[in-house]
Scaffold this motif. Structure first.
Motif, PDB file in Angstrom:
ATOM      1  N   ARG A  54      40.757  13.943  16.960  1.00 20.88           N
ATOM      2  CA  ARG A  54      40.048  12.916  16.218  1.00 20.88           C
ATOM      3  C   ARG A  54      40.578  11.534  16.623  1.00 20.88           C
ATOM      4  O   ARG A  54      39.838  10.579  16.721  1.00 20.88           O
ATOM      5  N   ASP A  55      41.934  11.464  16.889  1.00 21.43           N
ATOM      6  CA  ASP A  55      42.518  10.189  17.281  1.00 21.43           C
ATOM      7  C   ASP A  55      41.937   9.688  18.591  1.00 21.43           C
ATOM      8  O   ASP A  55      41.809   8.509  18.815  1.00 21.43           O
ATOM      9  N   CYS A  56      41.649  10.595  19.491  1.00 18.84           N
ATOM     10  CA  CYS A  56      41.216  10.162  20.805  1.00 18.84           C
ATOM     11  C   CYS A  56      40.438  11.289  21.456  1.00 18.84           C
ATOM     12  O   CYS A  56      40.554  12.436  21.054  1.00 18.84           O
ATOM     13  N   ARG A  57      39.674  10.943  22.421  1.00 19.33           N
ATOM     14  CA  ARG A  57      38.908  11.942  23.163  1.00 19.33           C
ATOM     15  C   ARG A  57      39.531  12.047  24.549  1.00 19.33           C
ATOM     16  O   ARG A  57      39.527  11.069  25.301  1.00 19.33           O
ATOM     17  N   LYS A  58      40.082  13.220  24.851  1.00 14.34           N
ATOM     18  CA  LYS A  58      40.684  13.364  26.173  1.00 14.34           C
ATOM     19  C   LYS A  58      39.579  13.366  27.220  1.00 14.34           C
ATOM     20  O   LYS A  58      38.555  14.007  27.039  1.00 14.34           O
ATOM     21  N   PRO A  59      39.774  12.613  28.275  1.00 16.03           N
ATOM     22  CA  PRO A  59      38.706  12.487  29.267  1.00 16.03           C
ATOM     23  C   PRO A  59      38.507  13.777  30.053  1.00 16.03           C
ATOM     24  O   PRO A  59      39.418  14.608  30.125  1.00 16.03           O
ATOM     25  N   TYR A  60      37.347  13.910  30.638  1.00 17.20           N
ATOM     26  CA  TYR A  60      37.086  15.075  31.466  1.00 17.20           C
ATOM     27  C   TYR A  60      37.899  14.962  32.754  1.00 17.20           C
ATOM     28  O   TYR A  60      37.932  13.912  33.396  1.00 17.20           O
ATOM     29  N   VAL A  61      38.570  16.047  33.101  1.00 16.33           N
ATOM     30  CA  VAL A  61      39.361  16.054  34.334  1.00 16.33           C
ATOM     31  C   VAL A  61      38.914  17.247  35.164  1.00 16.33           C
ATOM     32  O   VAL A  61      38.894  18.371  34.668  1.00 16.33           O
ATOM     33  N   PRO A  62      38.510  17.013  36.414  1.00 14.72           N
ATOM     34  CA  PRO A  62      38.084  18.140  37.260  1.00 14.72           C
ATOM     35  C   PRO A  62      39.218  19.165  37.395  1.00 14.72           C
ATOM     36  O   PRO A  62      40.398  18.798  37.404  1.00 14.72           O
ATOM     37  N   HIS A  63      38.800  20.427  37.488  1.00 14.86           N
ATOM     38  CA  HIS A  63      39.761  21.526  37.489  1.00 14.86           C
ATOM     39  C   HIS A  63      40.899  21.331  38.500  1.00 14.86           C
ATOM     40  O   HIS A  63      42.072  21.512  38.194  1.00 14.86           O
ATOM     41  N   GLU A  64      40.545  20.906  39.722  1.00 18.57           N
ATOM     42  CA  GLU A  64      41.565  20.829  40.778  1.00 18.57           C
ATOM     43  C   GLU A  64      42.545  19.668  40.552  1.00 18.57           C
ATOM     44  O   GLU A  64      43.555  19.568  41.217  1.00 18.57           O
ATOM     45  N   GLU A  65      42.217  18.816  39.579  1.00 17.52           N
ATOM     46  CA  GLU A  65      43.092  17.668  39.303  1.00 17.52           C
ATOM     47  C   GLU A  65      44.048  17.946  38.154  1.00 17.52           C
ATOM     48  O   GLU A  65      44.959  17.165  37.900  1.00 17.52           O
ATOM     49  N   LEU A  66      43.794  19.046  37.433  1.00 18.95           N
ATOM     50  CA  LEU A  66      44.496  19.261  36.168  1.00 18.95           C
ATOM     51  C   LEU A  66      46.011  19.192  36.277  1.00 18.95           C
ATOM     52  O   LEU A  66      46.684  18.640  35.408  1.00 18.95           O
ATOM     53  N   SER A  67      46.556  19.735  37.376  1.00 18.98           N
ATOM     54  CA  SER A  67      48.019  19.783  37.450  1.00 18.98           C
ATOM     55  C   SER A  67      48.613  18.402  37.733  1.00 18.98           C
ATOM     56  O   SER A  67      49.823  18.226  37.668  1.00 18.98           O
ATOM     57  N   TYR A  68      47.767  17.414  38.055  1.00 15.31           N
ATOM     58  CA  TYR A  68      48.294  16.075  38.337  1.00 15.31           C
ATOM     59  C   TYR A  68      48.100  15.116  37.169  1.00 15.31           C
ATOM     60  O   TYR A  68      48.426  13.942  37.261  1.00 15.31           O
ATOM     61  N   VAL A  69      47.551  15.636  36.081  1.00 19.18           N
ATOM     62  CA  VAL A  69      47.228  14.793  34.938  1.00 19.18           C
ATOM     63  C   VAL A  69      48.155  15.141  33.779  1.00 19.18           C
ATOM     64  O   VAL A  69      48.360  16.309  33.480  1.00 19.18           O
ATOM     65  N   HIS A  70      48.736  14.128  33.162  1.00 23.56           N
ATOM     66  CA  HIS A  70      49.735  14.382  32.120  1.00 23.56           C
ATOM     67  C   HIS A  70      49.456  13.523  30.893  1.00 23.56           C
ATOM     68  O   HIS A  70      48.890  12.439  30.990  1.00 23.56           O
ATOM     69  N   PHE A  71      49.907  14.036  29.764  1.00 27.89           N
ATOM     70  CA  PHE A  71      49.835  13.283  28.517  1.00 27.89           C
ATOM     71  C   PHE A  71      51.231  13.244  27.915  1.00 27.89           C
ATOM     72  O   PHE A  71      51.522  13.937  26.942  1.00 27.89           O
TER      73      PHE A  71
END
Ligand SMILES: *[C@@H]1O[C@H](CO)[C@@H](O)[C@H](O)[C@H]1NC(C)=O
Ligand SMILES: *[C@@H]1O[C@H](CO)[C@@H](O)[C@H](O)[C@H]1NC(C)=O
Ligand SMILES: *[C@@H]1O[C@H](CO)[C@@H](O)[C@H](O)[C@H]1NC(C)=O
Ligand SMILES: *[C@@H]1O[C@H](CO)[C@@H](O)[C@H](O)[C@H]1NC(C)=O
Length: 335
Positions: A54-71
């Protein structure tokens, strides 16, 4: 043995029926209790994650990018409104006098990039592989607070790491860490390693000579300062010249070879100078909004290479006819 011996257990003393029923019932209650607990736990967890969403909407991340994206969730501050801005981790792998200081000021002029300098210039942080990995963990948790850190809304977070700061001693462990952590690598080297060598010697000279009113500067912010520093022409020892250049080139080759399985891009100082697209490619590589980057730093050695060396005749005759002859004419170098 009696063929029906099993059935004879009927005759064995069994629990009276009421007690048996009591046991079954208690067991039933116990199972219900457990699963009820689990339900409340799960709904609690679900509630939390729903709250986060509810606080935020996590953006769409293409599958092959997932391991390079962090929160990341830093312990020293809250990412606030940007807690759902994905963060990419990067490391600039370079060598002294290869333009990495300038490159880093360019990156840090971007509102969403934080490059935190040479954090491994301190020996205790690179003493052994565990101190290296611990330092990286702190950094990539965004708990590394330098003037470059833009904290909440950083979308790319990294450091500058020189080849002589523990990388080549522990390549396997570092590569596996970078891959596991999803860190992207930007290699920044100089094509003309002879020019790099000249810059190293000139910078070493200034450490003692302190030509700018008694202060040593490795980087300058005005043409006047650049001209003063560029007046000094180092003498290159012809007897060690070829070995020196070979060692530098070997270190670069070894590094690229060790790190080739990481997500990486190879950038040359000469390309940043001559190709205005080079910095756009870096921003695309880091997946940040592309913009024009600025630095206040001014280039020190702008003259043709023969004007930069005291014993140019000796140097050029030593290198002429070798695999390094192309460094002499400066044709690979556009100002
Ligand atoms: C970049 O930073 C700005 C200002 O801090 C922020 O509003 C924006 O959401 C960030 N953009 C990305 C892609 O992280
Ligand atoms: C690694 O280096 C750190 C920091 O200097 C030190 O505290 C630690 O004892 C060392 N660990 C090993 C395993 O040598
Ligand atoms: C050195 O100091 C003088 C006098 O203070 C000043 O005019 C000059 O600009 C300074 N030069 C540099 C390169 O900092
Ligand atoms: C290299 O050597 C050749 C032949 O001796 C000569 O013609 C040429 O001018 C030399 N080049 C440089 C850059 O000194």
């Amino acid at each position: 043995m009696h063929p029906y011996s099993l059935k004879s257990s009927k005759g064995a003393p069994i629990l009276p029926r009421p007690i048996f029923v009591f046991f079954i019932a208690s067991f039933g209650f116990y199972v219900c209790y457990l699963s009820f607990n689990q339900i409340t736990l799960e709904s609690g967890r679900e509630g939390n994650s729903r709250e986060e969403q509810r606080d935020c909407r996590k953006p769409y991340v293409p599958h092959e990018e997932l391991s390079y994206v962090h929160f990341p969730k830093p312990t020293s501050y809250s990412r606030g409104e940007c807690s759902c801005t994905p963060v990419r981790f990067f490391v600039i792998v370079s060598m002294q006098r290869s333009g990495s200081g300038w490159f880093e000021t360019l990156l840090n002029s971007h509102p969403n990039i934080s490059s935190n300098g040479e954090i491994f210039n301190r020996v205790d942080r690179r003493e052994n592989i565990s101190s290296i990995l611990q330092t990286l963990d702190t950094l990539y948790n965004l708990d590394w607070l330098t003037s470059a850190a833009k904290n909440e809304c950083t979308a790319a977070f990294g450091l500058k790491w020189m080849l002589n700061q523990g990388i080549l001693e522990n390549p396997e462990d570092i590569v596996s860490y970078l891959k596991k952590k999803g860190v992207s690598v930007i290699f920044l080297f100089r094509r003309n390693t002879l020019r790099r060598l000249i810059s190293v010697l000139a910078n070493d000279y200034d450490k003692d000579a302190k030509q700018l009113n008694g202060t040593h500067k490795s980087h300058v912010h005005s043409k006047e300062e650049a001209e003063i520093l560029a007046k000094f022409k180092p003498h290159l020892d012809p007897s060690t010249l070829i070995t020196n250049i070979r060692n530098i080139e070997k270190a670069i080759r070894d590094c690229l070879d060790h790190f080739k399985s990481t997500r990486h891009m190879i950038l040359y100082y000469e390309d940043i100078i001559s190709n205005s697209n080079a910095l756009f490619q870096v921003q695309e590589f880091l997946r940040v909004p592309v913009r024009r980057l600025m630095s206040r730093q001014v280039k020190i050695h702008t003259r043709p290479i023969p004007d930069l060396v005291k014993n140019w005749e000796e140097v050029s005759s030593k290198l002429n006819g070798t695999e390094f002859a192309h460094f002499l004419d400066g044709s690979d170098y556009v100002k």
